[in-house]
Write an enzyme that holds these catalytic residues in place. Structure first.
Site, mmCIF file in Angstrom:
data_model
loop_
_atom_site.group_PDB
_atom_site.id
_atom_site.type_symbol
_atom_site.label_atom_id
_atom_site.label_comp_id
_atom_site.label_asym_id
_atom_site.label_seq_id
_atom_site.Cartn_x
_atom_site.Cartn_y
_atom_site.Cartn_z
ATOM 1 N N ALA A 62 0.855 -1.188 0.000
ATOM 2 C CA ALA A 62 0.000 0.000 0.000
ATOM 3 C C ALA A 62 0.890 1.236 0.000
ATOM 4 O O ALA A 62 2.010 1.205 0.521
ATOM 5 C CB ALA A 62 -0.888 -0.010 1.236
ATOM 6 N N GLY A 107 0.471 -5.109 0.766
ATOM 7 C CA GLY A 107 -0.586 -5.210 -0.242
ATOM 8 C C GLY A 107 -0.097 -5.823 -1.546
ATOM 9 O O GLY A 107 -0.885 -6.431 -2.282
ATOM 10 N N GLU A 110 -0.304 -9.379 -1.008
ATOM 11 C CA GLU A 110 -1.725 -9.756 -0.958
ATOM 12 C C GLU A 110 -2.329 -9.832 -2.358
ATOM 13 O O GLU A 110 -3.179 -10.683 -2.645
ATOM 14 C CB GLU A 110 -2.484 -8.759 -0.075
ATOM 15 N N GLU A 130 3.920 -5.096 7.561
ATOM 16 C CA GLU A 130 3.001 -4.152 8.204
ATOM 17 C C GLU A 130 3.288 -3.961 9.692
ATOM 18 O O GLU A 130 3.148 -2.867 10.228
ATOM 19 C CB GLU A 130 1.542 -4.608 8.022
HETATM 20 N N1 DAK Z 1 4.552 3.305 -0.303
HETATM 21 C C1 DAK Z 1 4.972 4.474 -0.828
HETATM 22 N N2 DAK Z 1 6.196 4.662 -1.352
HETATM 23 C C2 DAK Z 1 7.040 3.635 -1.330
HETATM 24 C C3 DAK Z 1 6.674 2.368 -0.789
HETATM 25 C C4 DAK Z 1 5.357 2.230 -0.258
HETATM 26 N N3 DAK Z 1 4.904 1.057 0.235
HETATM 27 N N4 DAK Z 1 7.742 1.540 -0.895
HETATM 28 C C5 DAK Z 1 8.723 2.254 -1.490
HETATM 29 N N5 DAK Z 1 8.307 3.507 -1.770
HETATM 30 C C6 DAK Z 1 9.058 4.586 -2.403
HETATM 31 C C7 DAK Z 1 10.120 5.140 -1.468
HETATM 32 O O1 DAK Z 1 9.570 6.086 -0.609
HETATM 33 C C8 DAK Z 1 11.083 5.736 -2.463
HETATM 34 O O2 DAK Z 1 10.585 6.970 -2.908
HETATM 35 P P1 DAK Z 1 11.561 8.271 -3.084
HETATM 36 O O3 DAK Z 1 12.184 8.471 -1.753
HETATM 37 O O4 DAK Z 1 12.533 7.806 -4.152
HETATM 38 O O5 DAK Z 1 10.631 9.331 -3.530
HETATM 39 C C9 DAK Z 1 11.031 4.770 -3.640
HETATM 40 O O6 DAK Z 1 9.809 4.067 -3.503
HETATM 41 C C10 DAK Z 1 12.157 3.751 -3.634
HETATM 42 O O7 DAK Z 1 12.157 3.114 -2.364
HETATM 43 P P2 DAK Z 1 13.470 2.989 -1.459
HETATM 44 O O8 DAK Z 1 14.395 4.126 -1.692
HETATM 45 O O9 DAK Z 1 13.022 2.730 -0.071
HETATM 46 O O10 DAK Z 1 14.115 1.677 -2.115
HETATM 47 P P3 DAK Z 1 15.066 0.619 -1.393
HETATM 48 O O11 DAK Z 1 15.556 -0.252 -2.486
HETATM 49 O O12 DAK Z 1 16.079 1.280 -0.505
HETATM 50 O O13 DAK Z 1 14.105 -0.223 -0.431
HETATM 51 C C11 DAK Z 1 12.084 -1.459 0.105
HETATM 52 C C12 DAK Z 1 13.100 -1.023 -0.999
HETATM 53 C C13 DAK Z 1 10.940 -2.199 -0.586
HETATM 54 C C14 DAK Z 1 12.815 -2.414 1.064
HETATM 55 C C15 DAK Z 1 11.604 -0.209 0.885
HETATM 56 O O14 DAK Z 1 11.165 0.757 -0.080
HETATM 57 C C16 DAK Z 1 10.460 -0.507 1.804
HETATM 58 O O15 DAK Z 1 10.667 -1.054 2.886
HETATM 59 N N6 DAK Z 1 9.247 -0.090 1.405
HETATM 60 C C17 DAK Z 1 8.065 -0.205 2.245
HETATM 61 C C18 DAK Z 1 7.567 -1.619 2.238
HETATM 62 C C19 DAK Z 1 6.348 -1.775 3.140
HETATM 63 O O16 DAK Z 1 6.408 -1.537 4.358
HETATM 64 N N7 DAK Z 1 5.249 -2.228 2.556
HETATM 65 C C20 DAK Z 1 4.049 -2.498 3.286
HETATM 66 C C21 DAK Z 1 3.187 -1.281 3.285
HETATM 67 S S1 DAK Z 1 1.740 -1.478 4.308
HETATM 68 C C22 DAK Z 1 -5.202 -0.907 5.453
HETATM 69 C C23 DAK Z 1 -4.545 -1.684 6.371
HETATM 70 C C24 DAK Z 1 -3.242 -2.066 6.145
HETATM 71 C C25 DAK Z 1 -2.629 -1.697 4.967
HETATM 72 C C26 DAK Z 1 -3.310 -0.970 4.023
HETATM 73 C C27 DAK Z 1 -4.588 -0.573 4.269
HETATM 74 N N8 DAK Z 1 -6.493 -0.366 5.739
HETATM 75 C C28 DAK Z 1 -7.116 -0.679 6.994
HETATM 76 C C29 DAK Z 1 -7.069 0.572 4.842
HETATM 77 C C30 DAK Z 1 -1.230 -2.021 4.810
HETATM 78 C C31 DAK Z 1 -0.796 -2.340 3.678
HETATM 79 C C32 DAK Z 1 0.632 -2.284 3.324
HETATM 80 O O17 DAK Z 1 0.932 -2.786 2.286
#
Ligand code: DAK
Length: 258
Positions: A62, A107, A110, A130
């Site tokens: 997400a 997500g 998922e 998450e």
């Molecule tokens: N969202 C937004 N931007 C993201 C992102 C994300 N999930 N993942 C990466 N990016 C962006 C980074 O901010 C960065 O942007 P800039 O700084 O260049 O503008 C760009 O993508 C490149 O990322 P990194 O610089 O971080 O790249 P690395 O290779 O160093 O690292 C990484 C890659 C995948 C390890 C890292 O980006 C990372 O940890 N990303 C986050 C992964 C994450 O935590 N995903 C889960 C998200 S939570 C809900 C309930 C729950 C949810 C949704 C809704 N409701 C009740 C409505 C939860 C859902 C989820 O998926």
């Protein structure tokens, strides 16, 4: 377009196309996905393949920038939107295949879990991080993950947020196999995988998916009744008559999806 829907030979291909944000799922992207699934359902494609643009990620989850500052009811509607959209994918009349080319987090995982099959590239990392954000999966992950990998492995992923690499994904049954090479080669291997089933009768494939899916949330005696009904329904298709006649006549069947 953040969601590109194209046709590659007999397959529909969806490419998540926000590579600068690692194909993160904004709410707008999720809505675009729902529209794309509708289009795929109405098409004559024989399978759907989903992959991510760029070399690094299938989808990093997400869009975290959008998650804050919303009321609880808005959050609930957000989860319901994601769940309903991924349920459309799960319920497509044709099988689907995620080519997980890099990170599939939150997500993003998922989305892949709602596909019928998953293939992974050697650099793939699959996880539910998450918990590190103080959250838990909200787009079906807590329900589909244990059905695919079992309760203990799902709990390990959800409670630790640790990711699984390509080899472990295959060992755990989270992915069917590893595909290697550039984007073109990987897509070709995905299509080859899909061709192992896509020439069979689509209505019968759909009944078979339904029967197996029901096994996972039904007591055995109920599941066996469902199997008797669905397998009997398959006998009602012209394709069943064609398949059995072709075997007896020692020829290749010509299925018509009827
Ligand atoms: N969202 C937004 N931007 C993201 C992102 C994300 N999930 N993942 C990466 N990016 C962006 C980074 O901010 C960065 O942007 P800039 O700084 O260049 O503008 C760009 O993508 C490149 O990322 P990194 O610089 O971080 O790249 P690395 O290779 O160093 O690292 C990484 C890659 C995948 C390890 C890292 O980006 C990372 O940890 N990303 C986050 C992964 C994450 O935590 N995903 C889960 C998200 S939570 C809900 C309930 C729950 C949810 C949704 C809704 N409701 C009740 C409505 C939860 C859902 C989820 O998926």
């Amino acid at each position: 377009m953040a969601v590109q829907l194209t046709r590659v030979e007999e397959f529909a291909l969806i490419r998540l196309n926000r590579p600068k944000a690692l194909n993160a799922l904004s709410f707008a992207l999720v809505r675009d996905l729902a529209r794309a699934f509708d289009e795929v359902a109405a098409s004559d494609a024989r399978a759907l393949i989903i992959t991510g643009a760029g070399e690094k990620a299938f989808c990093a989850g997400a869009d975290i920038a959008e998650l804050g500052g919303r009321t609880l009811m808005e959050q609930k509607r957000g989860a319901e939107l994601g769940q309903a959209t991924f349920a459309m994918l799960d319920r497509l009349p044709i099988p689907s295949l995620a080519i997980v080319n890099g990170y599939a987090f939150g997500g993003g995982l998922e989305l892949a879990l709602a596909c019928t099959f998953r293939l992974v590239t050697p650099n793939a990392k699959l996880g539910t991080p998450e918990i590190k954000l103080g959250l838990l999966p909200g787009y079906g992950g807590t329900q589909r993950l244990p059905r695919i990998v079992g309760e203990a492995r799902a709990l390990e992923m959800v409670l630790t947020g640790k990711s699984v690499d390509a080899q472990l994904a295959v060992a755990w049954g989270l992915a069917s196999r590893i595909v290697e090479g550039d984007a073109k080669a990987v897509l070709a291997q995905g299509m080859e995988f899909a061709r192992e089933f896509s020439g069979y009768s689509l209505p019968v494939l759909s009944l078979a998916r339904e029967a197996v899916r029901r096994a996972l949330d039904t007591p055995l005696h109920e599941g066996l009744k469902i199997e008797a009904d669905l397998s009997t329904l398959a006998f009602n298709t012209e394709d069943a008559a064609e398949g059995t006649s072709a075997f007896l006549e020692k020829r290749k069947p010509k299925f018509k999806d009827r």
